[in-house]
Design a protein around this motif. Structure first.
Motif, PDB file in Angstrom:
ATOM      1  N   SER A  40      -5.870   4.599   7.869  1.00 49.42           N
ATOM      2  CA  SER A  40      -4.966   3.641   8.919  1.00 49.42           C
ATOM      3  C   SER A  40      -4.494   4.418   9.951  1.00 49.42           C
ATOM      4  O   SER A  40      -4.548   3.936  10.698  1.00 49.42           O
TER       5      SER A  40
ATOM      6  N   THR B 280       0.644  -1.084  -0.381  1.00 51.45           N
ATOM      7  CA  THR B 280       0.181  -0.041  -0.003  1.00 51.45           C
ATOM      8  C   THR B 280       0.647   0.934   0.140  1.00 51.45           C
ATOM      9  O   THR B 280       2.496   1.151   0.523  1.00 51.45           O
ATOM     10  N   TYR B 281       0.568   2.170  -0.238  1.00 57.28           N
ATOM     11  CA  TYR B 281       0.898   3.579  -0.022  1.00 57.28           C
ATOM     12  C   TYR B 281       0.006   4.446   0.103  1.00 57.28           C
ATOM     13  O   TYR B 281      -2.012   4.354   0.644  1.00 57.28           O
ATOM     14  N   ASP B 282       0.221   5.812   1.415  1.00 51.52           N
ATOM     15  CA  ASP B 282      -0.366   6.587   1.883  1.00 51.52           C
ATOM     16  C   ASP B 282      -0.915   7.864   1.729  1.00 51.52           C
ATOM     17  O   ASP B 282       0.266   8.636   0.273  1.00 51.52           O
TER      18      ASP B 282
ATOM     19  N   TYR C 191      -3.743  11.413   1.838  1.00 55.01           N
ATOM     20  CA  TYR C 191      -3.982  12.282   3.498  1.00 55.01           C
ATOM     21  C   TYR C 191      -5.381  12.927   2.651  1.00 55.01           C
ATOM     22  O   TYR C 191      -5.088  13.553   1.306  1.00 55.01           O
TER      23      TYR C 191
ATOM     24  N   SER D 276      -4.951   4.096   2.978  1.00 58.87           N
ATOM     25  CA  SER D 276      -3.894   3.466   3.214  1.00 58.87           C
ATOM     26  C   SER D 276      -4.383   2.903   1.611  1.00 58.87           C
ATOM     27  O   SER D 276      -5.474   1.923   2.109  1.00 58.87           O
TER      28      SER D 276
ATOM     29  N   THR E   6      -5.397   9.285   7.066  1.00 56.33           N
ATOM     30  CA  THR E   6      -4.559   9.089   6.469  1.00 56.33           C
ATOM     31  C   THR E   6      -5.007   7.428   5.872  1.00 56.33           C
ATOM     32  O   THR E   6      -5.835   7.156   6.502  1.00 56.33           O
TER      33      THR E   6
ATOM     34  N   PRO F 165       2.602   8.955  -3.907  1.00 60.93           N
ATOM     35  CA  PRO F 165       3.012   8.801  -2.196  1.00 60.93           C
ATOM     36  C   PRO F 165       2.499   9.890  -1.280  1.00 60.93           C
ATOM     37  O   PRO F 165       3.172  10.973  -1.827  1.00 60.93           O
ATOM     38  N   HIS F 166       1.934   9.559  -0.813  1.00 62.45           N
ATOM     39  CA  HIS F 166       2.044  11.202   1.051  1.00 62.45           C
ATOM     40  C   HIS F 166       1.282  12.394   0.242  1.00 62.45           C
ATOM     41  O   HIS F 166       1.786  13.502   0.548  1.00 62.45           O
TER      42      HIS F 166
END
Length: 170
Positions: free
Chosen positions: A69, A39-41, A43, A92, A90, A133-134
């Motif tokens: 998550s 997975t990647y996060d 926001y 995931s 967050t 990601p992020h």
């Protein structure tokens, strides 16, 4: 005495191994799609997350693509999208769905009818640049059921008042 000590160590080792296997089995049964999934996060900032909980699904056009998550309070230095935005969620996301979420995508907290179970929905945008990601998602604040019921109650009270005034007009 030496044989009893060796037996206790073997019993302890077997107990630890069985405990680890039981925990992994429980994890697999509880969350089969989350074990060993890359997975990647992403926001998303919200003023109100309603009853959203860790583990609730994240859906893109109704298709499950991940889960919630974590939550944390947003501080002033966190480049919050919404002002004020007290909660950063967050998400995931399974890596196999990464190409489906682009910069124009919008996240919102939704719920399943009257069961009061929530999920995070992502509506894809029209832009072609995929979110890294992020990254921060844009958000859409939705009214919760209590706000809607309160508004309906006030409207019903107004209708009763108007109808009562017609009774006195006769």
């Amino acid at each position: 005495v030496g044989g009893v000590k060796a037996l206790n160590i073997k019993s302890f080792a077997i107990g630890v191994l069985l405990t680890i296997i039981a925990v992994l089995l429980f994890q697999y049964i509880s969350f089969p799609s989350r074990l060993f999934v890359k997975t990647y996060d992403l926001y998303a900032d919200f003023n109100n997350v309603h009853n959203l909980q860790i583990g609730d699904p994240v859906k893109l056009n109704g298709m499950p693509i991940g889960w919630v998550s974590a939550f944390r309070r947003v501080e002033k230095g966190d480049n919050a999208r919404a002002i004020p935005a007290p909660v950063r969620v967050t998400l995931s996301i399974q890596e196999k769905h990464a190409s489906l979420i682009n910069e124009g995508s919008i996240a919102a907290v939704n719920f399943y009818g009257l069961s009061n179970e929530n999920f995070m929905s992502i509506n894809p945008g029209a832009e072609s640049v995929v979110l890294k990601p992020h990254s921060m998602l844009r958000t859409d604040e939705t009214a919760d059921i209590n706000t809607l019921l309160s508004a309906m109650n006030e409207a019903a009270g107004g209708i009763v008042t108007v109808s009562d005034s017609f009774k006195w007009a006769r």
